[in-house]
Scaffold this active site. Sequence first.
Site, PDB file in Angstrom:
ATOM      1  N   CYS A  65      95.842  37.224   9.305  1.00 34.66           N
ATOM      2  CA  CYS A  65      95.572  38.267  10.293  1.00 34.66           C
ATOM      3  C   CYS A  65      96.797  39.134  10.555  1.00 34.66           C
ATOM      4  O   CYS A  65      96.683  40.182  11.181  1.00 34.66           O
ATOM      5  CB  CYS A  65      95.067  37.656  11.594  1.00 34.66           C
ATOM      6  SG  CYS A  65      96.279  36.633  12.452  1.00 34.66           S
ATOM      7  N   ARG A  89      85.765  24.545   5.706  1.00 30.67           N
ATOM      8  CA  ARG A  89      86.196  24.812   4.332  1.00 30.67           C
ATOM      9  C   ARG A  89      87.482  24.080   3.965  1.00 30.67           C
ATOM     10  O   ARG A  89      87.754  23.861   2.783  1.00 30.67           O
ATOM     11  CB  ARG A  89      86.410  26.319   4.140  1.00 30.67           C
ATOM     12  CG  ARG A  89      85.151  27.145   4.291  1.00 30.67           C
ATOM     13  CD  ARG A  89      85.486  28.620   4.247  1.00 30.67           C
ATOM     14  NE  ARG A  89      84.293  29.459   4.259  1.00 30.67           N
ATOM     15  CZ  ARG A  89      84.313  30.784   4.281  1.00 30.67           C
ATOM     16  NH1 ARG A  89      85.478  31.417   4.302  1.00 30.67           N
ATOM     17  NH2 ARG A  89      83.199  31.482   4.294  1.00 30.67           N
TER      18      ARG A  89
END
Length: 523
Positions: A305, A201
């Site tokens: 994260c 991506r």
Amino acid sequence: MMRIRGIVRASAHLRQAHFSSSAAVPRTKLFINGQFVDSETSEWIDVHNPATNEVIGIVPQATQSEMEAAVNACQRTFPAWSETSILNRQQIFLRYQQLIKDNLKEVARLITLEQGKTLADAEGDVFRGLQVVEHACSVTSLMLGETLSSLTKDMDTFTFRLPLGVCAGIAPFNFPAMIPLWMFPMAMVCGNTYLMKPSERVPGATMFLVQLLQDAGVPDGTINIIHGQHAAVNFICDHPAIRAISFVGSNQAGEYIYDRGSRNGKRVQSNMGAKNHGVVMPDANKENTLNQLVGAAFGAAGQRCMALSTAVLVGEAKQWLPELVEKAKKLQVNAGDQPGADLGPLISPAAKDRVCSLVESGVREGATLLLDGRDVNVKGFENGNFVGPTILANVQPHMTCYKEEIFGPVLVILEADTLDDALKIVNSNPYGNGTAIFTTNGATARKYTHLVDVGQVGVNVPIPVPLPMFSFTGSRASFRGDTNFYGKQGVHFYTQLKTVTSQWKEEDSTLTSPAVVMPTMGR
């Protein structure tokens, strides 16, 4: 200002070095044996600008022969690279860190274009990766072995670290510069060669960073880039020449890569998902704490994260919720390259749908929606994947919005009566990536840091990602492997120990008289 070979310092031209523009949209190239090469594949993946959902390029699903060529280049160059003096390798990475500094804003523009995060956040992405490169330049100290003399008479034992061979990295979409820079610089400065697979991506930043490494003087073939999805991941997990794999991404992918790679005898370090808690004590500095919560929950659109996605309000801190909501409302949602943007779009329409679905599940299961950012409208970017700051209160541990990592700009609020109750909530959650406590009481902070079962703890620090002289130490369901990223742990992951025990007898150094008699054999 250092000049970089073959690249003009402007974004449009930067992209031409790594993309073939003969097609309707730019085609991302592979990087094999020191050359950017066009893939011969018939399978391509669209790259979108998340702020508009326009296709801005395509990425190849590398063919089997192309992936083999990349690994073969790593294998072929490993002997010479591993035998290159550690001082010469250090010099290359000293030049490399300067080239990254000189081109930091250009890399950030590529990140914002492909990933969506704000330019300021993208520059931070590059900068945190640069810090790891700078630390890798300390390799002469990081690679020191150990010696013990005179174990017995005339006997010594010493150890030294050797590179493993060919290593590989599989990077996620959310940090297109930082996470690749966690991987190949540390591995290569230790003497390994490297196969990198960036996220399909967001390929641009990694392609540019590898061009800069080549310009710093790294030999052709020591680093190679392939692109793809499942086939490329399986290739890395299965190829017998690859000795170690670094991965950052989702739990599903991370568990799969850890299991498959480990079964094939490879070292694997796998950083995965998280549900990071911020415990707010009533004695905390309210203004500072609320600002920290808002920034850590909604920055980068929650796509990290280490996002502080869960707040546990203890005692009277529950009364701070209205002020928390008001601060979150003030954040500006816009395309990442627009002035004043605080958070940009999510990476894809599917990511937006998932975030909105998890918010809806919270409402359905009894949570209170204090701030709803699902219908945010960004003028001029109506087709973007935008979700504004969202806050769910009265969340319970059994709710789906709590159990799953949302990975979006959503803060879920739990409540606890005491510090012990808060600890129970955090330690009952399977993830162990990061946590923070906000308090002005040292004893409270010490108790929390010692009893919480999480790998990285902040005290009045909402996102406790360690600087690179330490290591990223997520734990429990957030990490698989025995050795963590960067710092000393990173050097240990990318090297193996050799131990030598030698004996040189003192009497053998004593000169004796020449023997003039006929030697007798067998007596």
